[in-house]
Design an enzyme around this catalytic site. Structure first.
Site, PDB file in Angstrom:
ATOM      1  N   ASP A  44       0.830  -1.211   0.000  1.00 30.57           N
ATOM      2  CA  ASP A  44       0.000   0.000   0.000  1.00 30.57           C
ATOM      3  C   ASP A  44       0.863   1.259   0.000  1.00 30.57           C
ATOM      4  O   ASP A  44       0.654   2.173   0.801  1.00 30.57           O
ATOM      5  CB  ASP A  44      -0.941   0.008   1.205  1.00 30.57           C
ATOM      6  N   ASP A  74     -28.988  -3.990  15.031  1.00 23.85           N
ATOM      7  CA  ASP A  74     -28.944  -3.874  16.492  1.00 23.85           C
ATOM      8  C   ASP A  74     -29.520  -2.547  16.981  1.00 23.85           C
ATOM      9  O   ASP A  74     -29.493  -2.249  18.175  1.00 23.85           O
ATOM     10  CB  ASP A  74     -27.515  -4.063  17.018  1.00 23.85           C
TER      11      ASP A  74
END
Length: 485
Positions: free
Chosen positions: A156, A347
């Protein structure tokens, strides 16, 4: 690091680092925030016993969804330990764990990002030459050489991952992030997608790569340092990755005829699409143009630095427009998006985690890969806290679908067309960008130039609509969410 998010791994009794829990606040004074990502945040810290300043990267355990992600954290720490002490690589100090988080303490680099150093030259009217570019890329490739020698593939490499140790002119460039890095296994072909757009190598996109991919990424950085822009464009949607895989780069266009032929030769060798033919890190460092004192110290045309500045400001105006549109959607229009958000937020916490997004998209018939969902999450998570709230969700989904409705785009156009003459002028664009703290004169001129297809120096509604409907290839292709009418 690519695999953080979700609430599945709550505070576990067993430790990730397999050593006693430590209250880090007894050892360090945690200070200002330096950066934030999907996994947690990085803060400046001071060691109480010595008064020395370090950086502390805190990874929240609730963001680690399985043992694979825990292994990723342990691997990052092992890699940092192994590379610590090598030139141009951030020094590892220690790693700690408490009941909520893993903390990685490392050398503090107070000089800012690599691009900021270059652009600071532009801001104060100083010169920038091939010699400076060669010095920067020498440091970067030295990192690659040492990583590969020590058995690590970075995966990266990008300017954002390189910081300067101080604000001094002779400050050292250091790589700071090894979240995507892996140990090189002899004979192994790597297939998982890793890296960042602009800098990702073609063989990575094809799912068949090795350590040579790091050289490609460094080559893209060198290309940008020498001409001020990427060789590949992000628009229209999906074009950039296709170009990375197949586009023949044209070195006859400005400013390449003004560059040293040896510099061009090096860029070509680093960007060879055949990894087996691509130049190695040691060969880059031994290249005639790279040798100390060989690169020209003749100032590069200021247009390159202004391009670099515009490169960083890319898409800022679009974000300003999207913010306006999202803020002005009616309650009726938002209702459908709110319902969809509620269905995914299982949730009912008011925030969507990566795991909830994956599950929700699968339930809605999406077949996106793990990496593509992570990219979507990163794009939508504007504040970088690892979850998507309702405002971020509306902006992200509106970005893709509400722009198909002319009334939204036209309302935004009218907002920026302050004198209602049917055009957005340079002055009006400047006003809009400054309200959001974005853009300079060069960036503003470029935004107009990119959108202004009839070359009248202004942006009319058709040009504005076309600009706003041109998507970024950062988003995975295909429909991500059902269209909300």
């Amino acid at each position: 690091m690519g695999c953080f998010s979700s609430k599945e791994l709550q505070q576990s009794k067993r430790t990730i680092l397999e050593k006693p829990l430590v209250d880090i606040t007894k050892i360090y004074i945690l200070g200002e925030e330096l950066g934030r990502g999907n996994f947690g945040l990085t803060r400046k810290c001071v060691e109480k016993s010595t008064g020395k300043t370090f950086a502390c990267k805190t990874i929240l355990k609730t963001k680690l969804k399985d043992e694979e992600c825990e292994e990723d954290v342990k691997r990052e720490i092992r890699i940092m330990k192994q590379l610590s002490g090598e030139p141009n690589i951030v020094e590892f100090k220690n790693a700690y764990e408490d009941k909520d988080s893993v903390h990685i303490v490392m050398e503090y680099c107070g000089g800012g990002e690599l691009y900021d150093k270059i652009l600071a030259l532009y801001d104060v009217g100083k010169s920038y030459s091939e010699k400076e570019a060669a010095g920067i890329i020498r440091s970067i490739v030295n990192v690659v050489k040492n990583c590969h020698y020590m058995g690590v593939m970075h995966r990266d490499l990008k300017p954002e991952n390189f910081l300067l140790t101080s604000n001094d002119d002779n400050a050292t460039v250091k790589v700071i992030d090894f979240g995507c890095s892996v140990f090189i296994e002899e004979g192994k072909v790597y297939q998982d997608l890793a890296g960042s757009d602009y800098y990702i190598a073609p063989e990575v996109l094809q799912g068949n790569y090795g350590k040579e991919a790091d050289i490609w990424s460094a080559g893209i950085i060198l290309y940008i340092l020498l001409c001020g822009k990427s060789p590949f464009v992000k628009e229209p949607e999906g074009q950039m990755f296709n170009e990375i895989k197949s586009l023949e780069i044209d070195y006859s266009e400005e400013p390449w005829p003004l560059r040293d032929s040896r510099a061009i030769h090096l860029v070509k060798r680093m960007l060879d699409r055949n990894p087996k033919e691509r130049i190695s890190a040691a060969e880059v460092l031994g290249h005639p143009w790279m040798k100390e004192g060989e690169a020209s110290d003749k100032p590069i045309d200021g247009v390159v630095l202004s391009r670099l500045k515009r490169f960083r400001d890319a898409n800022k105006f679009k974000k300003v427009v999207l913010k306006f549109i999202a803020a002005n959607l009616s309650e009726e229009e938002i209702k459908g998006l709110k319902t969809l958000f509620t269905n995914i937020d299982t949730d009912k916490s008011g925030n969507i985690t990566l795991e909830e997004l994956k599950t929700g998209l699968t339930r809605l018939g999406s077949n996106l890969s793990k990496t593509e969902v992570e990219q979507l999450m990163e794009a939508a998570d504007m504040d970088g806290n690892g979850t998507i709230d309702i405002d971020e969700f509306i902006s992200a989904t509106m970005h893709r679908y509400k722009l198909d409705r002319d009334e939204h785009v036209y309302k935004a156009f009218q907002h920026f067309d302050k004198d209602n003459d049917g055009h957005i002028t340079k002055e009006e664009l400047e006003m809009a960008m400054k309200e959001d703290g974005a853009g300079d004169e060069g960036s503003i001129k470029q935004i107009i130039a990119d959108a202004d297809t009839d070359n009248d120096g202004k942006i009319n509604f058709e040009e504005f609509r076309t600009m706003m409907r041109t998507e970024s290839s950062l988003q995975p292709e295909g429909e991500l969410l059902p269209i909300i009418n």
